[in-house]
Design an enzyme around this catalytic site. Structure first.
Site, short mmCIF file in Angstrom:
data_model
loop_
_atom_site.label_atom_id
_atom_site.label_comp_id
_atom_site.label_asym_id
_atom_site.label_seq_id
_atom_site.Cartn_x
_atom_site.Cartn_y
_atom_site.Cartn_z
N ALA A 17 -1.96 -11.66 -9.84
CA ALA A 17 -1.16 -12.12 -8.70
C ALA A 17 -2.04 -12.71 -7.61
O ALA A 17 -1.72 -13.76 -7.04
CB ALA A 17 -0.33 -10.96 -8.15
N ILE B 160 4.11 -6.41 -11.06
CA ILE B 160 3.30 -7.62 -11.11
C ILE B 160 1.84 -7.21 -11.05
O ILE B 160 1.44 -6.45 -10.16
CB ILE B 160 3.66 -8.54 -9.92
CG1 ILE B 160 5.07 -9.08 -10.11
CG2 ILE B 160 2.65 -9.66 -9.77
CD1 ILE B 160 5.56 -9.88 -8.92
N CYS B 161 1.03 -7.69 -11.98
CA CYS B 161 -0.38 -7.33 -12.01
C CYS B 161 -1.10 -7.87 -10.78
O CYS B 161 -1.05 -9.07 -10.48
CB CYS B 161 -1.04 -7.91 -13.25
SG CYS B 161 -2.84 -7.82 -13.15
N ILE B 162 -1.79 -6.99 -10.09
CA ILE B 162 -2.41 -7.38 -8.82
C ILE B 162 -3.52 -8.42 -9.00
O ILE B 162 -3.59 -9.40 -8.23
CB ILE B 162 -2.93 -6.15 -8.04
CG1 ILE B 162 -3.38 -6.57 -6.65
CG2 ILE B 162 -4.03 -5.42 -8.79
CD1 ILE B 162 -3.53 -5.43 -5.68
N PHE C 234 4.49 -7.96 -15.57
CA PHE C 234 4.28 -9.41 -15.49
C PHE C 234 2.78 -9.71 -15.37
O PHE C 234 2.10 -9.19 -14.47
CB PHE C 234 5.03 -9.99 -14.28
CG PHE C 234 6.54 -9.84 -14.41
CD1 PHE C 234 7.30 -10.87 -14.95
CD2 PHE C 234 7.19 -8.68 -14.01
CE1 PHE C 234 8.68 -10.75 -15.09
CE2 PHE C 234 8.56 -8.54 -14.14
CZ PHE C 234 9.31 -9.58 -14.68
#
Lengths: 130, 136, 102
Positions: free
Chosen positions: A82, A77-79, A39
């Site tokens: 995010a 989820i891409c940090i 994501f």
């Protein structure tokens, strides 16, 4: 065949996360493997457990969490994306001095390297975005 | 990091600043560079605006990420394909783009341009030659 | 060696379909999804552009997105084939790569 999936548009505003979900279900039903969904951009917002859609509508996050539980799909989820958008797990919330976290079950926050790794390790990669 | 070397192609079709896609695409390129894959970037449609020189975001108050393109050579990302028709349609030419160079280690570190202007047909051929296409 | 192209925008709001048509090679497949399905309707100003590539490029449309938008199969440009999600998956598998014209 191993298929990697990228979701790069926000839930509800855009159809992309619905299309991706239907695609992943169909791929698994056809006997393919979807080891990971990544994501990115506003797509990270799929992973908040605090969204409360109306009861007569689908719950995008709950659907994805259930899919991960049933099929072991790694929802990443891409940090960096995010953090910009206020998606935090417990560790990140602590590290950043925030008073809450909001990541949903079945999702995990990790780096962009997971996207590249998915590209290397899967046979196909499909992006659903805006 | 990996034994498999795949051809990764980043498709850039969006203008900078109006949306975050160009900036976050570049972030993927930078991280991806550590994986020692065969990386190319394609700039077509509004994506060509990302490389236009003279970008100044001071008054806008957002980060100007265009200098990062000039650093890509240090990450061994040296193939930036820019579509000529997309430039033409927008009244641009190669002269309107930033100068982005890299040092070719196979040619005694000679400085060479990373930007290669290609025709639409060539862009289609490049796209058709990839293993992994990341679309932005 | 072939490519699956997906287009998810209405051709009346962005150039994605046009750009896709300009880059798709013979033997490729174009799948119109989400708002992209409007590009498959006949009688629009874009019918000729699509028809010109039809045959060399296989043109498909995601059925559930058509149905959601009240676009009936009878209104599709000749040669455009509706597919379900299983068909979408098959296309991803049968082509070497997928390019999403976002």
């Amino acid at each position: 065949m191993k298929i990697g999936v990228v979701v790069s548009a926000g839930p509800y505003t855009h159809e992309s996360s619905d299309t991706a979900y239907n695609f992943v279900k169909a791929a698994i039903a056809a006997g393919h493997e979807v080891p990971r969904v990544f994501f990115y951009h506003d797509g990270v917002n799929v992973g908040t457990r605090l969204s409360v859609p109306p009861q007569d509508d689908r719950n995008i996050q709950v659907n994805w969490s259930a899919l991960a539980k049933e099929h072991g799909t790694d929802l990443v989820i891409c940090i960096a994306a995010a953090q910009r958008r206020g998606l935090l797990d417990e560790n990140e919330a602590q590290r950043q001095g925030k008073d809450a976290d909001n990541i949903a079950e079945g999702f995990r926050i990790s780096g962009l390297g997971q996207l590249i790794e998915m590209g290397i390790q899967t046979d196909r990669l499909v992006t659903f975005g805006e | 990091m990996s034994e498999t070397v795949k051809k990764f192609f980043y498709v850039n079709r969006k203008a900078p600043y109006g949306t975050i896609f160009a900036q976050e695409a570049l972030e993927v390129v930078l991280i991806g560079a550590a994986f020692d894959q065969d990386v190319s970037l394609g700039f077509l449609d509004d994506g060509v605006y990302q490389l236009v020189k003279g970008q100044d975001t001071k008054d806008l108050g957002v980060k100007n990420f265009s200098p990062t393109f000039r650093a890509l050579g240090d990450y061994d990302v040296t193939k930036l394909f820019v579509e000529k028709e997309s430039l033409d349609e927008r009244g641009l030419s190669a002269d309107d783009l930033d100068e982005i160079m890299y040092e070719d280690e196979d040619d005694d570190w000679a400085e060479k341009p990373s930007i290669r202007i290609v025709s639409r047909a060539e862009m289609a051929d490049i796209m058709a030659d990839q293993d992994v296409v990341l679309s932005f | 060696m072939s490519t699956l192209h997906t287009v998810n925008k209405s051709p009346f709001s962005t150039q994605s379909l046009l750009s896709c048509l300009n880059h798709a090679k013979d033997g490729d497949t174009i799948l119109m999804i989400e708002d992209g399905v409007y590009g498959a309707a006949k009688g629009t100003g874009l019918g000729d552009a699509l028809a010109a590539r039809g045959g060399a490029v296989s043109l498909c449309v995601l059925a559930s997105d058509m149905e959601a938008r009240g676009l009936e199969a009878s209104r599709l440009i000749d040669g455009v084939t509706p597919v379900d999600y299983a068909g979408f998956v098959e296309m991803v598998v049968n082509n070497d790569r997928t390019q999403s014209w976002l």
